[in-house]
Scaffold this motif. Structure first.
Motif, PDB file in Angstrom:
ATOM      1  N   PRO A 164      46.225 -26.437 -21.330  1.00  0.00           N
ATOM      2  CA  PRO A 164      45.729 -27.798 -21.397  1.00  0.00           C
ATOM      3  C   PRO A 164      46.829 -28.850 -21.423  1.00  0.00           C
ATOM      4  O   PRO A 164      46.600 -29.967 -21.009  1.00  0.00           O
ATOM      5  CB  PRO A 164      44.939 -27.811 -22.704  1.00  0.00           C
ATOM      6  CG  PRO A 164      45.527 -26.743 -23.525  1.00  0.00           C
ATOM      7  CD  PRO A 164      46.004 -25.692 -22.550  1.00  0.00           C
ATOM      8  N   GLU A 165      48.016 -28.491 -21.885  1.00  0.00           N
ATOM      9  CA  GLU A 165      49.090 -29.477 -21.967  1.00  0.00           C
ATOM     10  C   GLU A 165      49.389 -30.067 -20.596  1.00  0.00           C
ATOM     11  O   GLU A 165      49.670 -31.242 -20.458  1.00  0.00           O
ATOM     12  CB  GLU A 165      50.374 -28.862 -22.523  1.00  0.00           C
ATOM     13  CG  GLU A 165      50.232 -28.160 -23.840  1.00  0.00           C
ATOM     14  CD  GLU A 165      49.799 -26.708 -23.705  1.00  0.00           C
ATOM     15  OE1 GLU A 165      49.649 -26.188 -22.573  1.00  0.00           O
ATOM     16  OE2 GLU A 165      49.580 -26.092 -24.744  1.00  0.00           O
ATOM     17  N   LEU A 166      49.316 -29.227 -19.565  1.00  0.00           N
ATOM     18  CA  LEU A 166      49.632 -29.699 -18.225  1.00  0.00           C
ATOM     19  C   LEU A 166      48.643 -30.772 -17.783  1.00  0.00           C
ATOM     20  O   LEU A 166      49.012 -31.804 -17.263  1.00  0.00           O
ATOM     21  CB  LEU A 166      49.645 -28.532 -17.247  1.00  0.00           C
ATOM     22  CG  LEU A 166      50.640 -27.420 -17.561  1.00  0.00           C
ATOM     23  CD1 LEU A 166      50.467 -26.268 -16.591  1.00  0.00           C
ATOM     24  CD2 LEU A 166      52.060 -27.952 -17.530  1.00  0.00           C
ATOM     25  N   ASN A 167      47.360 -30.533 -17.990  1.00  0.00           N
ATOM     26  CA  ASN A 167      46.347 -31.512 -17.631  1.00  0.00           C
ATOM     27  C   ASN A 167      46.447 -32.759 -18.491  1.00  0.00           C
ATOM     28  O   ASN A 167      46.345 -33.868 -18.004  1.00  0.00           O
ATOM     29  CB  ASN A 167      44.949 -30.912 -17.747  1.00  0.00           C
ATOM     30  CG  ASN A 167      44.687 -29.851 -16.698  1.00  0.00           C
ATOM     31  OD1 ASN A 167      45.291 -29.876 -15.640  1.00  0.00           O
ATOM     32  ND2 ASN A 167      43.813 -28.921 -17.002  1.00  0.00           N
ATOM     33  N   LEU A 168      46.631 -32.587 -19.790  1.00  0.00           N
ATOM     34  CA  LEU A 168      46.721 -33.731 -20.686  1.00  0.00           C
ATOM     35  C   LEU A 168      47.940 -34.580 -20.347  1.00  0.00           C
ATOM     36  O   LEU A 168      47.856 -35.807 -20.302  1.00  0.00           O
ATOM     37  CB  LEU A 168      46.765 -33.279 -22.147  1.00  0.00           C
ATOM     38  CG  LEU A 168      46.759 -34.412 -23.175  1.00  0.00           C
ATOM     39  CD1 LEU A 168      45.455 -35.187 -23.113  1.00  0.00           C
ATOM     40  CD2 LEU A 168      46.987 -33.862 -24.572  1.00  0.00           C
ATOM     41  N   ASN A 169      49.067 -33.952 -20.081  1.00  0.00           N
ATOM     42  CA  ASN A 169      50.269 -34.711 -19.723  1.00  0.00           C
ATOM     43  C   ASN A 169      50.073 -35.501 -18.438  1.00  0.00           C
ATOM     44  O   ASN A 169      50.523 -36.646 -18.331  1.00  0.00           O
ATOM     45  CB  ASN A 169      51.479 -33.782 -19.601  1.00  0.00           C
ATOM     46  CG  ASN A 169      51.959 -33.299 -20.945  1.00  0.00           C
ATOM     47  OD1 ASN A 169      51.702 -33.929 -21.964  1.00  0.00           O
ATOM     48  ND2 ASN A 169      52.641 -32.172 -20.965  1.00  0.00           N
ATOM     49  N   ALA A 170      49.413 -34.910 -17.459  1.00  0.00           N
ATOM     50  CA  ALA A 170      49.147 -35.628 -16.206  1.00  0.00           C
ATOM     51  C   ALA A 170      48.246 -36.832 -16.470  1.00  0.00           C
ATOM     52  O   ALA A 170      48.469 -37.918 -15.928  1.00  0.00           O
ATOM     53  CB  ALA A 170      48.498 -34.694 -15.181  1.00  0.00           C
ATOM     54  N   MET A 171      47.245 -36.640 -17.309  1.00  0.00           N
ATOM     55  CA  MET A 171      46.345 -37.741 -17.648  1.00  0.00           C
ATOM     56  C   MET A 171      47.102 -38.856 -18.362  1.00  0.00           C
ATOM     57  O   MET A 171      46.932 -40.040 -18.071  1.00  0.00           O
ATOM     58  CB  MET A 171      45.185 -37.231 -18.516  1.00  0.00           C
ATOM     59  CG  MET A 171      44.243 -36.285 -17.791  1.00  0.00           C
ATOM     60  SD  MET A 171      43.042 -35.480 -18.886  1.00  0.00           S
ATOM     61  CE  MET A 171      41.863 -36.812 -19.103  1.00  0.00           C
ATOM     62  N   LEU A 172      47.959 -38.487 -19.306  1.00  0.00           N
ATOM     63  CA  LEU A 172      48.724 -39.480 -20.062  1.00  0.00           C
ATOM     64  C   LEU A 172      49.722 -40.217 -19.181  1.00  0.00           C
ATOM     65  O   LEU A 172      49.925 -41.427 -19.339  1.00  0.00           O
ATOM     66  CB  LEU A 172      49.442 -38.811 -21.236  1.00  0.00           C
ATOM     67  CG  LEU A 172      48.557 -38.387 -22.396  1.00  0.00           C
ATOM     68  CD1 LEU A 172      49.284 -37.427 -23.314  1.00  0.00           C
ATOM     69  CD2 LEU A 172      48.066 -39.603 -23.161  1.00  0.00           C
ATOM     70  N   ASP A 173      50.351 -39.509 -18.262  1.00  0.00           N
ATOM     71  CA  ASP A 173      51.348 -40.142 -17.390  1.00  0.00           C
ATOM     72  C   ASP A 173      50.753 -41.257 -16.541  1.00  0.00           C
ATOM     73  O   ASP A 173      51.423 -42.241 -16.246  1.00  0.00           O
ATOM     74  CB  ASP A 173      52.019 -39.105 -16.487  1.00  0.00           C
ATOM     75  CG  ASP A 173      53.047 -38.275 -17.240  1.00  0.00           C
ATOM     76  OD1 ASP A 173      53.448 -38.681 -18.357  1.00  0.00           O
ATOM     77  OD2 ASP A 173      53.439 -37.211 -16.729  1.00  0.00           O
ATOM     78  N   THR A 174      49.490 -41.119 -16.146  1.00  0.00           N
ATOM     79  CA  THR A 174      48.878 -42.170 -15.330  1.00  0.00           C
ATOM     80  C   THR A 174      48.641 -43.442 -16.129  1.00  0.00           C
ATOM     81  O   THR A 174      48.493 -44.513 -15.551  1.00  0.00           O
ATOM     82  CB  THR A 174      47.522 -41.723 -14.742  1.00  0.00           C
ATOM     83  OG1 THR A 174      46.605 -41.509 -15.806  1.00  0.00           O
ATOM     84  CG2 THR A 174      47.670 -40.489 -13.892  1.00  0.00           C
TER      85      THR A 174
END
Length: 166
Positions: A15-25
């Protein structure tokens, strides 16, 4: 623009990968602080300006709160500032412990927050009454996603990026 994102997934994948992508936007040019909470299938995060070491994520053994915006409370604790995300997140947390899901009726301002109750496994999402700080959400393929901007949801590569004309 600062904001909140998160998802709850029935299937455990990194989940970290998806959450990080969401946060980066959610980040823009200025220096901003990213905070996150990850617990198996529960992933919450926020991006904020982080002025003076303020935090927009507050957690205890009972619950986790991520907050975006400001509160205008007539009964805000003395010395607390509704523009301070740390104080606002703590205030919402304490109201939740006292009033439960009725916390939404107890707050005013321009805000969006997510509260994860660790014991009951309930996610509570709330936005201000005028929708100045909206929350977008979707329930797709065994995962409930939310963000204060649509691009936070679309950043997840597992989410479809096509229009449904039906």
């Amino acid at each position: 623009m600062p904001g909140i994102v998160g998802f709850i997934s029935k299937n455990f994948n990194p989940p970290e990968l998806n959450l990080n992508a969401m946060l980066d936007t959610m980040r823009y040019g200025r220096a901003q602080v990213i905070e996150s909470y990850v617990e198996k299938q529960v992933n919450l995060g926020c991006v904020h300006l982080g002025k003076g070491g303020q935090k927009a994520l507050y957690q205890s053994d009972q619950a986790v709160v991520i907050f975006f915006g400001y509160l205008t409370q007539p009964n805000f604790p003395p010395g607390a500032d509704g523009n301070n995300p740390s104080a606002a997140a703590r205030y919402i947390h304490n109201l939740y412990l006292t009033h439960g899901e009725e916390v939404i009726q107890q707050v005013a301002g321009a805000f969006a927050f997510a509260l994860w109750d660790k014991k009951t496994k309930i996610l509570l999402l709330a936005s201000d009454h005028l929708g100045l700080r909206p929350i977008y959400y979707t329930d797709y393929n065994g995962s409930f996603r939310f963000a204060s901007e649509v691009k936070g949801i679309l950043a997840d590569s597992s989410f479809p990026h096509h229009l449904n004309f039906e």
